[in-house]
Write an enzyme that holds these catalytic residues in place. Structure first.
Site, mmCIF file in Angstrom:
data_model
loop_
_atom_site.group_PDB
_atom_site.id
_atom_site.type_symbol
_atom_site.label_atom_id
_atom_site.label_comp_id
_atom_site.label_asym_id
_atom_site.label_seq_id
_atom_site.Cartn_x
_atom_site.Cartn_y
_atom_site.Cartn_z
ATOM 1 N N ASP A 1 25.180 25.260 34.171
ATOM 2 C CA ASP A 1 26.435 25.259 34.945
ATOM 3 C C ASP A 1 27.057 26.656 35.036
ATOM 4 O OD1 ASP A 1 26.999 25.275 32.238
ATOM 5 O OD2 ASP A 1 28.723 23.941 32.370
ATOM 6 N N SER B 1 23.672 21.256 31.650
ATOM 7 C CA SER B 1 24.522 22.225 30.947
ATOM 8 C C SER B 1 24.342 22.192 29.438
ATOM 9 C CB SER B 1 25.987 21.957 31.301
ATOM 10 O OG SER B 1 26.115 21.893 32.688
ATOM 11 N N ARG C 1 27.197 13.580 37.993
ATOM 12 C CA ARG C 1 27.425 13.567 39.449
ATOM 13 C C ARG C 1 26.126 13.737 40.211
ATOM 14 N NH1 ARG C 1 31.181 17.864 41.686
ATOM 15 N NH2 ARG C 1 29.869 19.151 40.354
#
Length: 900
Positions: free
Chosen positions: A640, A586, A522
């Site tokens: 994350d 992450s 994203r």
């Protein structure tokens, strides 16, 4: 004349549909906890939970009490793939003094007959399971416990009503044990109707209804457990013995009962009881015919008005007479013969009239029976949510078998009343004997299966002691990761993130965030406002990462990421602005500062080459330079988990821990600088990314790893690594379940022992299926549908087992996760030196959010293992996007403060 006379006995289809609706309402009443006490149709649970599946085997005894004779049976069931069985029986009389005497005599008589039977069959030395067919209404609380509600069918034994008939039989057998050297184990109490269904179920797996139309009448069927209020539990099905003979005892059928039905009832042993049975069953049909003929004769319509003594005598006309008179060809001559024996001297017209009376009475019986059966079939179809249903009805009883027209009439009417059910009627052979043995055989099989399933799932049940051990080991590993001399060899890496503060509300500005951590990537634009109108606005776009890029070269991966950023900047019209950027990455990184992150190793299916050991921020800057279209200020590389903590920290300043329980599993928390030996300085705090997924890679939790965990680990992309994550994270739980299902199938406990092609496929069992299957709202029917989507053709029993397996695996995951988290909150409490700690944990991840029980079990475990910590769990909103922007904003704020 006869038609006019018996007009009320002829029932139209509209009337029958009405009877069907009334019976359906009575069934619902009987199943409800509050309405059952006043229901006439008692809907008794039989505790028979499963139909035969063809794998039953062994030698069983059965005794059968309830008809005109008492019977003992020896049944051998062969597991030869042909579902064959062998039945040997012996009949014993039911003397009047026994069936209308006292209880002790009755059960002694049964035991005597059994001893005799075992002697003749040379079985005395064997210990055999015994099924007891007891064809009277009983309230069962277990498969081998049943209290007699009332006697029916001419039986009236004193002192048995309201007592457990199995324990009475056991007592009688105990008396005989020493003197006759017999050892029997009463495993199941069975109603003959249930026995009928089970016998037919052995030959036809579609059979889920049993009906008896003989001396008495009754029906049973397989009901969904969730509808049976009288029994604990919602899983699976149970056979319900309707005891439909009492339908109408509350007056529900008064408009259909004739003067003859009333007269017959008044003269019976149990006036006002079993009214439906008295309109249907073979025991009463002959008597009904006698009462009609008597009245017609008195009114001069038959036999020239001459009433014989026989016609005045109760019980002189029996079911066998009615059957003989209705025979197709010899019916008239039979009628003449029977009437002559009764000292009635019939003309031919008399014979025709009497034959017609018999037809109307027996036809009404078949009609009423069909209406009640149609109600049961409709209920079954609705339970299964089917528009059309194929099913089999197992059927037994003298009236059905010996009456020349009865079966044909019943089938025809049933098919007319339920056109959307394709019904096969299967005649049961020795339902009450073989059936009791089948129930016993199924109970035997289920007990053996239960033991095997319990043994398979036992390693997943973790005691409080074991969980404490896990918590303590995690604490030890956390300390190793923080110490300079042990950090290099520690399995829990305790990586410094250089995030040294949580939001204070003054953050503001526009920030970009990138989020890479799974199969999607994203790009976000985040606008943060401070002050009174404090808010966070986000705009984002999602891009897929193809497998060939996830597992290609590092350069290809980062070029793909930059291509996505370019598309987004274009889309938002902000290509010229040099915005500060937070990069959520992450994967385990070793950071030397907030904007330097060296990839320790890929996880979650990524395998891009030339990345491990490299600085990912440099690789991103390189790729931006190669494209040469725009420039960005990369301020922070973010995990994350840290993003999750920051997002919740923006709402709640007490949030100092972040937890991810999704595809992967990880935790971060704010640690005192003085405890972090691998970073210079002792002032303030820094967020530590524990990377706890590697916990256990040194073998410290091998004692709780099962053979299934080892199989999943060996088949993974990184064998021997991230062992704790492989027991707790969504990416692996479905695979653990699949391995267990394969093992249970190999043991013959699932899917009829057949491992389907789809079950052989790795990764077929996604974690979302676990969440769906374990949902409390899901009926087993829907569980079966999910399994069918996976290409697994399951029975109802299979679905229960699959649900149980999913439950065991996800509960263990939540408990292990809870034990790890308890170690961290306890450490925080001790570091602060307080008796009681109040702290918030920011949580994200699909497993935590979507699984129906994971979050509850996790929270309960933390409470149990860290009782002095009051932990609030706060769901994070977009930790990896909004969190990355907040970290960037906090870093900017702290940087500006530092410069000033």
């Amino acid at each position: 004349q006869v038609d006019r006379y018996l007009y009320h006995m002829r029932l139209s289809d509209d009337v029958l549909l009405d009877v069907m609706a009334r019976f359906q309402a009575e069934m619902v009443k009987g199943l409800g906890k509050d309405t059952n006490p006043t229901a006439t149709v008692k809907m008794l649970p039989s505790f028979v939970r499963s139909l035969p599946d063809g794998t039953e085997k062994g030698e069983f005894l059965a005794v059968d009490l309830g008809g005109s004779q008492f019977r003992a049976h020896q049944v051998k069931v062969f597991d030869d793939g042909k579902q064959s069985s062998q039945l040997e029986s012996k009949f014993y009389p039911s003397p009047k003094e026994v069936i209308q005497g006292n209880g002790a005599e009755l059960f002694d008589y049964i035991a005597d007959c059994l001893v005799d039977f075992m002697e003749t069959k040379n079985l005395k030395h064997k210990k055999l399971p015994l099924g007891f067919t007891f064809s009277f209404p009983c309230k069962q609380t277990k498969l081998d416990k049943g209290v007699l509600l009332s006697w029916t069918k001419h039986f009236k034994v004193r002192g048995v009503q309201d007592t457990d008939v199995v324990s009475s039989l056991r007592k009688a057998l105990q008396k005989h044990k020493a003197s006759f050297d017999i050892d029997l184990d009463v495993l199941a109490l069975v109603n003959d109707t249930v026995g009928t269904m089970m016998t037919c179920g052995y030959d036809d797996p579609r059979c889920e209804v049993g009906v008896i139309i003989g001396t008495g009448t009754n029906a049973c069927y397989m009901e969904e457990m969730r509808h049976i209020d009288l029994v604990e539990g919602d899983e699976g099905r149970m056979c319900i013995n309707t005891e439909w003979g009492a339908f109408g005892d509350d007056g529900a059928l008064d408009d259909l009962r004739t003067e003859f039905d009333r007269e017959l009832d008044l003269g019976s042993l149990n006036p006002g009881k079993q009214l439906f049975e008295k309109m249907i069953s073979g025991l009463y049909l002959g008597e009904l015919v006698r009462l009609i003929l008597l009245k017609m004769t008195k009114e001069g319509l038959l036999f020239n008005g001459k009433v014989s003594t026989a016609l005045l005598t109760k019980g002189k006309i029996e079911m066998k007479h009615v059957s003989a008179m209705e025979k197709y060809k010899e019916g008239l001559s039979n009628t003449k013969e029977i009437l002559t024996e009764l000292n009635l001297f019939p003309s031919e017209e008399d014979c025709i009239a009497v034959q017609h009376v018999c037809t109307i009475v027996s036809f009404r019986s078949a009609n009423l029976c069909a209406a009640a059966l149609a109600a049961i079939l409709t209920r079954l179809r609705e339970n299964k949510k089917l528009l059309r249903m194929r099913t089999t009805v197992g059927i037994d009883g003298g009236l059905y078998k010996t009456h020349p027209q009865y079966a044909k009439r019943l089938h025809k009417v049933v098919r007319r009343l339920v056109p959307n059910c394709d019904v096969r009627f299967l005649l049961s052979l020795s339902g009450s004997g073989k059936g009791a043995a089948m129930v016993t055989a199924v109970a035997y099989r289920l007990a053996a299966q239960r033991n095997k399933i319990d043994a398979t799932l036992a390693p997943f049940l973790l005691s409080l002691e074991t969980l404490r051990e896990v918590k303590n080991k995690m604490r030890t590993e956390l300390e190793y990761g923080l110490k300079r001399e042990t950090q290099a060899s520690a399995t829990v890496k305790m990586l410094p993130t250089y995030v040294c503060g949580t939001p204070d509300g003054t953050e503001k500005g526009k920030f970009l965030a990138l989020d890479l951590g799974g199969t999607n990537f994203r790009v976000l634009l985040v606008k943060i406002r401070s002050g009174r109108r404090r808010s966070v606005q986000m705009y984002n776009k999602i891009f897929a990462i193809p497998l060939e890029i996830m597992q290609g070269t590092g350069e290809e991966l980062f070029d793909h990421i930059v291509q996505c950023i370019a598309d987004f900047l274009e889309y938002m019209g902000i290509k010229g602005a040099r915005l500060p950027l937070g990069f959520t990455f992450s994967f385990p990184c070793r950071q030397a500062s907030i904007d330097k992150g060296t990839l320790v190793g890929w996880t979650k299916g990524f395998k891009a080459t030339d990345c491990e050991g490299e600085d990912v921020v440099d690789m991103l800057r390189e790729a931006i330079r190669r494209r040469n279209e725009f420039d960005l200020d990369i301020v922070a590389v973010v995990n994350d988990t840290v993003g999750t903590m920051m997002t919740c920290g923006y709402e709640d300043p007490n949030c100092e821990i972040g937890l991810i329980a999704g595809t992967g599993s990880n935790v971060c928390y704010m640690e005192d600088m003085k405890n972090i030996e691998i970073v210079e300085g002792n002032e303030g705090k820094m967020c530590i990314n524990t990377e706890w997924g590697g916990f256990g890679d040194n073998g410290c939790i091998d004692n709780i790893r099962t053979k299934y965990d080892k199989e999943v680990d060996e088949g993974s992309l990184n064998p021997g690594k991230q062992r704790y994550e492989k027991m707790t994270s969504g990416m692996y739980l479905g695979e653990i379940v699949r391995q267990i299902l394969i093992d249970l199938t190999k043991q013959g406990l699932l899917f009829r022992g057949q491992i389907s092609e789809s079950l052989r496929k790795r990764g077929i069992f996604e974690t979302k299926f676990l969440s769906q299957i374990e949902s409390d709202r899901l009926a087993l029917l829907q569980v079966r549908r999910i399994l069918q989507q996976l290409g697994l053709d399951s029975t109802c029993d299979d679905s229960i087992i699959v649900k149980e397996v999913c439950g065991a695996v996800s509960k263990r995951a939540a408990q292990l996760c809870g034990a790890g988290l308890a170690a961290i909150v306890e450490k925080k409490r001790e570091d602060r030196g307080v008796e009681h700690l109040q702290i918030t944990v920011g949580v994200d991840g699909t497993l935590y959010k979507l699984h129906p029980h994971f979050s509850r079990v996790l929270q309960e475990t933390v409470k149990e293992l860290a009782p002095q910590c009051d932990v609030t769990f706060m769901l994070s909103e977009d930790g990896s996007g909004k969190g990355a922007a907040l970290i960037t904003a906090v870093a900017k704020r702290l940087h500006n403060v530092g410069q000033k």
